[in-house]
Design a protein around this motif. Sequence first.
Motif, mmCIF file in Angstrom:
data_model
loop_
_atom_site.group_PDB
_atom_site.id
_atom_site.type_symbol
_atom_site.label_atom_id
_atom_site.label_comp_id
_atom_site.label_asym_id
_atom_site.label_seq_id
_atom_site.Cartn_x
_atom_site.Cartn_y
_atom_site.Cartn_z
ATOM 1 N N PRO A 48 0.906 -1.127 -0.044
ATOM 2 C CA PRO A 48 -0.106 0.129 0.041
ATOM 3 C C PRO A 48 0.956 1.230 0.011
ATOM 4 O O PRO A 48 0.435 2.293 -0.660
ATOM 5 N N GLU A 49 2.048 1.242 0.696
ATOM 6 C CA GLU A 49 2.996 2.394 0.726
ATOM 7 C C GLU A 49 3.885 2.609 -0.321
ATOM 8 O O GLU A 49 4.442 3.567 -0.529
ATOM 9 N N GLU A 50 3.799 1.668 -1.171
ATOM 10 C CA GLU A 50 4.668 1.772 -2.575
ATOM 11 C C GLU A 50 3.982 2.378 -3.859
ATOM 12 O O GLU A 50 2.797 1.855 -4.127
ATOM 13 N N ALA A 51 4.584 3.479 -4.299
ATOM 14 C CA ALA A 51 4.071 3.981 -5.392
ATOM 15 C C ALA A 51 5.001 3.815 -6.652
ATOM 16 O O ALA A 51 6.146 3.307 -6.341
ATOM 17 N N ALA A 52 4.838 4.205 -7.659
ATOM 18 C CA ALA A 52 5.588 3.940 -9.028
ATOM 19 C C ALA A 52 7.129 4.480 -8.721
ATOM 20 O O ALA A 52 7.999 3.988 -9.248
ATOM 21 N N SER A 53 7.048 5.513 -8.094
ATOM 22 C CA SER A 53 8.599 6.063 -7.977
ATOM 23 C C SER A 53 9.315 5.519 -6.956
ATOM 24 O O SER A 53 10.556 5.521 -7.086
ATOM 25 N N ASP A 54 8.755 4.550 -6.048
ATOM 26 C CA ASP A 54 9.372 3.715 -5.192
ATOM 27 C C ASP A 54 9.937 2.721 -5.544
ATOM 28 O O ASP A 54 11.245 1.959 -5.625
ATOM 29 N N LEU A 55 9.280 1.962 -6.427
ATOM 30 C CA LEU A 55 9.649 0.910 -7.439
ATOM 31 C C LEU A 55 10.611 1.283 -8.381
ATOM 32 O O LEU A 55 11.902 0.839 -8.516
ATOM 33 N N GLU A 73 26.219 11.522 -11.373
ATOM 34 C CA GLU A 73 27.090 11.238 -12.634
ATOM 35 C C GLU A 73 25.927 11.192 -14.043
ATOM 36 O O GLU A 73 26.322 11.087 -14.984
ATOM 37 N N LEU A 74 24.605 11.369 -13.513
ATOM 38 C CA LEU A 74 23.580 11.170 -14.724
ATOM 39 C C LEU A 74 23.275 12.498 -15.294
ATOM 40 O O LEU A 74 23.647 13.514 -14.686
ATOM 41 N N ASP A 75 22.946 12.413 -16.483
ATOM 42 C CA ASP A 75 22.771 13.828 -17.226
ATOM 43 C C ASP A 75 21.309 13.989 -17.626
ATOM 44 O O ASP A 75 20.814 15.172 -17.600
ATOM 45 N N LEU A 76 20.279 12.910 -17.341
ATOM 46 C CA LEU A 76 18.995 13.037 -17.704
ATOM 47 C C LEU A 76 18.212 11.694 -17.269
ATOM 48 O O LEU A 76 18.711 10.853 -17.418
ATOM 49 N N ILE A 77 16.854 12.292 -16.777
ATOM 50 C CA ILE A 77 16.140 10.717 -16.220
ATOM 51 C C ILE A 77 15.114 10.895 -17.215
ATOM 52 O O ILE A 77 14.211 11.895 -17.199
ATOM 53 N N ILE A 78 14.532 9.569 -17.634
ATOM 54 C CA ILE A 78 13.233 9.525 -18.493
ATOM 55 C C ILE A 78 12.725 8.329 -17.890
ATOM 56 O O ILE A 78 13.153 7.258 -17.549
ATOM 57 N N VAL A 79 11.430 8.686 -17.446
ATOM 58 C CA VAL A 79 10.443 7.433 -16.677
ATOM 59 C C VAL A 79 9.365 7.176 -17.666
ATOM 60 O O VAL A 79 8.609 8.026 -18.057
ATOM 61 N N ALA A 80 9.100 5.855 -18.197
ATOM 62 C CA ALA A 80 7.956 5.481 -19.067
ATOM 63 C C ALA A 80 7.098 4.884 -17.850
ATOM 64 O O ALA A 80 7.267 3.960 -17.034
ATOM 65 N N THR A 81 5.758 5.382 -17.730
ATOM 66 C CA THR A 81 4.785 4.854 -16.830
ATOM 67 C C THR A 81 3.437 5.460 -17.449
ATOM 68 O O THR A 81 3.164 6.419 -17.847
ATOM 69 N N VAL A 82 2.370 4.607 -16.817
ATOM 70 C CA VAL A 82 1.165 5.114 -17.266
ATOM 71 C C VAL A 82 0.372 5.120 -15.705
ATOM 72 O O VAL A 82 -0.798 5.509 -15.747
ATOM 73 N N SER A 83 1.128 4.736 -14.848
ATOM 74 C CA SER A 83 0.575 4.698 -13.410
ATOM 75 C C SER A 83 1.534 5.330 -12.468
ATOM 76 O O SER A 83 1.851 4.898 -11.183
ATOM 77 N N GLY A 84 1.907 6.786 -12.780
ATOM 78 C CA GLY A 84 2.695 7.370 -12.070
ATOM 79 C C GLY A 84 2.136 7.670 -10.502
ATOM 80 O O GLY A 84 1.013 7.689 -10.410
ATOM 81 N N ASP A 85 3.044 8.210 -9.704
ATOM 82 C CA ASP A 85 2.824 8.592 -8.439
ATOM 83 C C ASP A 85 1.499 9.648 -8.362
ATOM 84 O O ASP A 85 0.464 9.272 -7.846
ATOM 85 N N MET A 86 1.419 10.578 -9.289
ATOM 86 C CA MET A 86 0.380 11.545 -9.416
ATOM 87 C C MET A 86 0.381 12.133 -10.885
ATOM 88 O O MET A 86 1.277 11.723 -11.648
ATOM 89 N N LEU A 87 -0.988 12.731 -11.129
ATOM 90 C CA LEU A 87 -1.046 13.278 -12.489
ATOM 91 C C LEU A 87 0.054 14.540 -12.597
ATOM 92 O O LEU A 87 0.704 14.970 -13.599
ATOM 93 N N LEU A 88 0.497 15.236 -11.229
ATOM 94 C CA LEU A 88 1.392 16.279 -11.524
ATOM 95 C C LEU A 88 2.045 16.297 -9.939
ATOM 96 O O LEU A 88 1.514 16.114 -9.105
ATOM 97 N N SER A 90 5.850 15.070 -12.689
ATOM 98 C CA SER A 90 5.993 13.667 -13.128
ATOM 99 C C SER A 90 6.904 12.825 -12.190
ATOM 100 O O SER A 90 7.524 13.301 -11.249
ATOM 101 N N THR A 91 6.725 11.539 -12.270
ATOM 102 C CA THR A 91 7.213 10.682 -11.594
ATOM 103 C C THR A 91 8.789 10.718 -11.717
ATOM 104 O O THR A 91 9.400 10.596 -10.804
ATOM 105 N N ALA A 92 9.353 11.222 -12.762
ATOM 106 C CA ALA A 92 10.688 11.412 -13.156
ATOM 107 C C ALA A 92 11.293 12.376 -12.149
ATOM 108 O O ALA A 92 12.549 12.311 -11.577
#
Length: 326
Positions: A48-55, A73-88, A90-92
């Motif tokens: 119950p406490e796990e959302a898309a960003s936790d996974l 050391e990363l330059d960019l993060i892209i997350v593909a999801t249709v079940s993100g934490d919130m509508l607003l 982004s999960t990224a």
Amino acid sequence: MYRARIISTGSYLPEKILTNFDLEKIVETSDEWIRERTGIRERRIAAPEEAASDLALAASRDALKKAGLRPKELDLIIVATVSGDMLLPSTACILQNKLKIKGIPAFDINAACSGFIYALSVADSFIRSGTYSRILVVGTEVLSRFTDWQDRTTCVLLGDGAGAVVLEKTRKKQGILDVKIHADGSYWELLHIPAGGSRLQTSEKTLRERQHFIKMKGNETFKIAVRTLEKLVVDTLKNNKIKPEELSLLIPHQANHRIIAATANRLGISLEKVMLNLQKYGNTSAASIPIALDEAVKTNRIKEGDYILLEAFGGGLTWGSALIKW
Ligand code: UT7
């Protein structure tokens, strides 16, 4: 000329297992029907406490650790999801914060089950153009929150999980050789969540009518998926002058065993050359390919120089493929 190479993979699957036998107690279905029609035996369900960003965080940490990299050391993060934490937002962005970094761009991609291939395509373009050198691409889904547990036509199919890869630029002829993405929006209704967006505002009526859950016309989707994927894999290999027998591993989106078998059959390759783990995890949408890829790496099914083909099909409708020289 730069190419994008996957330097590490990672994944995270929630602990809780929901078997077909468990589902027999929830809806009118049977283990036999689910296995025969889909190949699925069990799936994972987020706590119950796990959302898309936790996974996503757990999968990302796994991939970063294997690459010997720190998040900064990363330059960019892209997350593909249709079940993100919130509508607003982004999960990224939520993931970026959980990784304790700031400044680098982070955004989501919504291409349903093809999301990971779409994200790879965007990352590949950024690397080829020389804009970014090291990109984290994640597929993460908590579909169980959008699953109608009264609808046996969808609830037996879906599962939760996340997979991640780190891409780095290389000057060698290695990595992503060709990635192609496609869509046909005239079929959007085949797979959608009607309410909760700007089309149908959340109300007591939308809740009562169970409009916040995934609706799928399974059989129609199935037929288009088979037809489209058969052509996609054949064209991808042909355009790159690679014979099916030169392919070491096909890593398909894990939606249905019958769709996957039809694709392999069209290529004339045996199922031994196909990565299959949907029996354990069901359809995890954008997460399914990176999870399967990570399992293939962990079980030594991929070695340097191998040709690997990734392919996916999903809501939108969307589809895409990525040919990789490992
Ligand atoms: O992720 C990317 C996009 N999604 C896909 O690629 C999924 C594509 N679709 C599929 O995988 C398949 O269409 C399903 C597995 C969803 C369904 O298999 P199907 O062979 O297309 O079955 P169907 O929808 O034609 O249904 C056959 C029968 C129906 O009963 P009647 O009308 O023949 O009496 C359904 O009501 O099976 C019934 N049924 C079930 N029976 C037991 C549907 N769901 C269930 C169930 N348990 N869970």
